[in-house]
Design an enzyme around this catalytic site. Sequence first.
Site, mmCIF file in Angstrom:
data_model
loop_
_atom_site.group_PDB
_atom_site.id
_atom_site.type_symbol
_atom_site.label_atom_id
_atom_site.label_comp_id
_atom_site.label_asym_id
_atom_site.label_seq_id
_atom_site.Cartn_x
_atom_site.Cartn_y
_atom_site.Cartn_z
ATOM 1 N N LYS A 118 0.819 -1.217 0.000
ATOM 2 C CA LYS A 118 0.000 0.000 0.000
ATOM 3 C C LYS A 118 0.845 1.254 0.000
ATOM 4 O O LYS A 118 0.510 2.239 -0.653
ATOM 5 C CB LYS A 118 -0.920 0.028 1.230
ATOM 6 C CG LYS A 118 -2.064 -0.930 1.117
ATOM 7 C CD LYS A 118 -3.201 -0.510 2.010
ATOM 8 C CE LYS A 118 -4.424 -1.367 1.695
ATOM 9 N NZ LYS A 118 -5.528 -1.102 2.597
ATOM 10 N N LYS A 201 -6.962 -8.064 -6.248
ATOM 11 C CA LYS A 201 -8.224 -8.241 -5.556
ATOM 12 C C LYS A 201 -9.237 -7.174 -6.001
ATOM 13 O O LYS A 201 -8.843 -6.052 -6.307
ATOM 14 C CB LYS A 201 -7.923 -8.092 -4.056
ATOM 15 C CG LYS A 201 -9.048 -8.401 -3.116
ATOM 16 C CD LYS A 201 -8.519 -8.549 -1.700
ATOM 17 C CE LYS A 201 -9.338 -7.723 -0.727
ATOM 18 N NZ LYS A 201 -9.109 -8.047 0.681
ATOM 19 N N LYS A 204 -12.702 -1.723 -3.257
ATOM 20 C CA LYS A 204 -13.663 -0.630 -3.333
ATOM 21 C C LYS A 204 -12.979 0.697 -3.592
ATOM 22 O O LYS A 204 -13.619 1.683 -3.897
ATOM 23 C CB LYS A 204 -14.532 -0.548 -2.083
ATOM 24 C CG LYS A 204 -13.872 -0.845 -0.757
ATOM 25 C CD LYS A 204 -14.957 -0.944 0.318
ATOM 26 C CE LYS A 204 -14.481 -1.394 1.681
ATOM 27 N NZ LYS A 204 -13.835 -2.671 1.758
HETATM 28 N N1 TRP Z 1 -7.733 -5.268 7.908
HETATM 29 C C1 TRP Z 1 -8.967 -5.850 7.455
HETATM 30 C C2 TRP Z 1 -9.084 -5.643 5.929
HETATM 31 O O1 TRP Z 1 -8.504 -4.741 5.398
HETATM 32 C C3 TRP Z 1 -10.159 -5.260 8.149
HETATM 33 C C4 TRP Z 1 -10.099 -5.494 9.614
HETATM 34 C C5 TRP Z 1 -9.830 -4.587 10.574
HETATM 35 C C6 TRP Z 1 -10.310 -6.734 10.272
HETATM 36 N N2 TRP Z 1 -9.892 -5.146 11.812
HETATM 37 C C7 TRP Z 1 -10.160 -6.469 11.658
HETATM 38 C C8 TRP Z 1 -10.590 -8.032 9.828
HETATM 39 C C9 TRP Z 1 -10.275 -7.482 12.602
HETATM 40 C C10 TRP Z 1 -10.701 -9.037 10.781
HETATM 41 C C11 TRP Z 1 -10.537 -8.758 12.145
HETATM 42 O O2 TRP Z 1 -9.813 -6.386 5.301
#
Ligand code: TRP
Length: 339
Positions: A118, A201, A204
Site C-alpha cells: 500500500k 483483488k 472498493k
Molecule cells: N484489515 C482488514 C481488511 O482490510 C479489516 C479489519 C480490521 C479486520 N480489523 C479487523 C478483519 C479485525 C478481521 C478482524 O480487510
Amino acid sequence: MTQTTFTPRAFSGIKPSGGLTLGNYLGAIKRWVAMQDDGMETVYCVVDMHAITVWQDPAELRDATREVAAGMLASGIDPARSILFNQARVAEHAELAWIFNCVARVGWMNRMTQFKDKAGKNAEKASLGLYAYPALMAADILLYHGTHVPVGEDQKQHVELTRDIAAKFNHDYKVDFFPLTEPVIEGPGMRVMNLRDGSKKMSKSGDSDMERINMLDDADTIAKKFRKARTDPEPLPEAPADLADRPEAKNLIDIYAALADTGAEAVLAEFGGEGWGRFKPALADLAVDKLAPISTEMRRLLDDPAEIDRTLAAGADRARAIAAPVLARTYDIVGLLRD
Ligand code: TRP
C-alpha cells in the site's frame, strides 16, 4: 504455560473506504451470515478507524460507514444474533491499540507485506497509522477475546501478528490473558478479483469503477461491467484444472459458482466449451438475480440513516459490555492506574 480455554467467538471487520463491492459480499459477508448459525458468538465491525489510515472525505466516510452497515444488514447479518457496530463508537479499540503499539516490535511491522504494497515507494509519506494498522487490528480481535477470524488470504499475516502480540503480551506480563487467535481463511473461489486484472483483488478504492461490481450497481451497470470484463480469447475449459493460467477466466467462473452456491466443476459442466458471449450474460443475469434483493433492501435501509445509526449504537453498547472489562483488566495487568 497452559492456554486457558476461551469461548469460541468470531470477530471480523470491513473498512468503509468506499462503497460495498461484490468482493466484500462473496468473500466476507456471505460467510459471516452463515457463521451466525455455527453456534458461536459473532461480532462484526465496520472498521472506520482503519479507513482513515488513508485520507477520507468526512462526509463520504459517514456515507460509506452506513452503506457497509446497510449491506451487512441487507445480506442477513441479524443485529439480534450478532453484535454489529462501528469501531469509532467503542473507544476501547484505540486504547488497546496503543498498548499493543508498545508490545509489537518495529521489526515485526517492517515485515507486513500489505504495508509495503500500500505504501509502495512512498513509504516515507504514508501515515504512521497505516504502519501501525495491524496493531489496531490485533486490538479489534483481542478486545473480544476473538478466537476465530474469518478473513481473506491477504489478512492472514495480520492475524498471525495478532497471535504474536498476544503471545508476547502474555509472556512479558506472565499472564495467560489473550487467546492465540486462529485465522479462518476463506476457501478457494471466495476471493473475488478485479474485473480488469485477475491478479489483483476486487477493491472498493481502486481507480476504475469498471473493475468492480458495487452492491448498489443497477442491473444495466452489472451487465455492462461483466460484458466488458477482461477475459482471454479461449472458450471456457471443461475442467477447473485448466483455469490455472487463466486468472480472469477463473475469476468469472468462481464468481458464478459462489453466487450459485456451487463449485467451478459444476459451472464448467454446464458451460465448458462455450464462448464468453454466452457465459457473460448468464453470469450477469445470475448476479442481478442474487444481488437485487440485497440492493433493494440496502436502499430501503439507507433511506433512514438515523435508524442505521441507532442499530450501530445499540451494537456498540453490547460490544462495549465485552470490551470494557477486557481493557480494564489489561490496564491492571500493565500497571496503568484507572478508576
Ligand atoms: N484489515 C482488514 C481488511 O482490510 C479489516 C479489519 C480490521 C479486520 N480489523 C479487523 C478483519 C479485525 C478481521 C478482524 O480487510
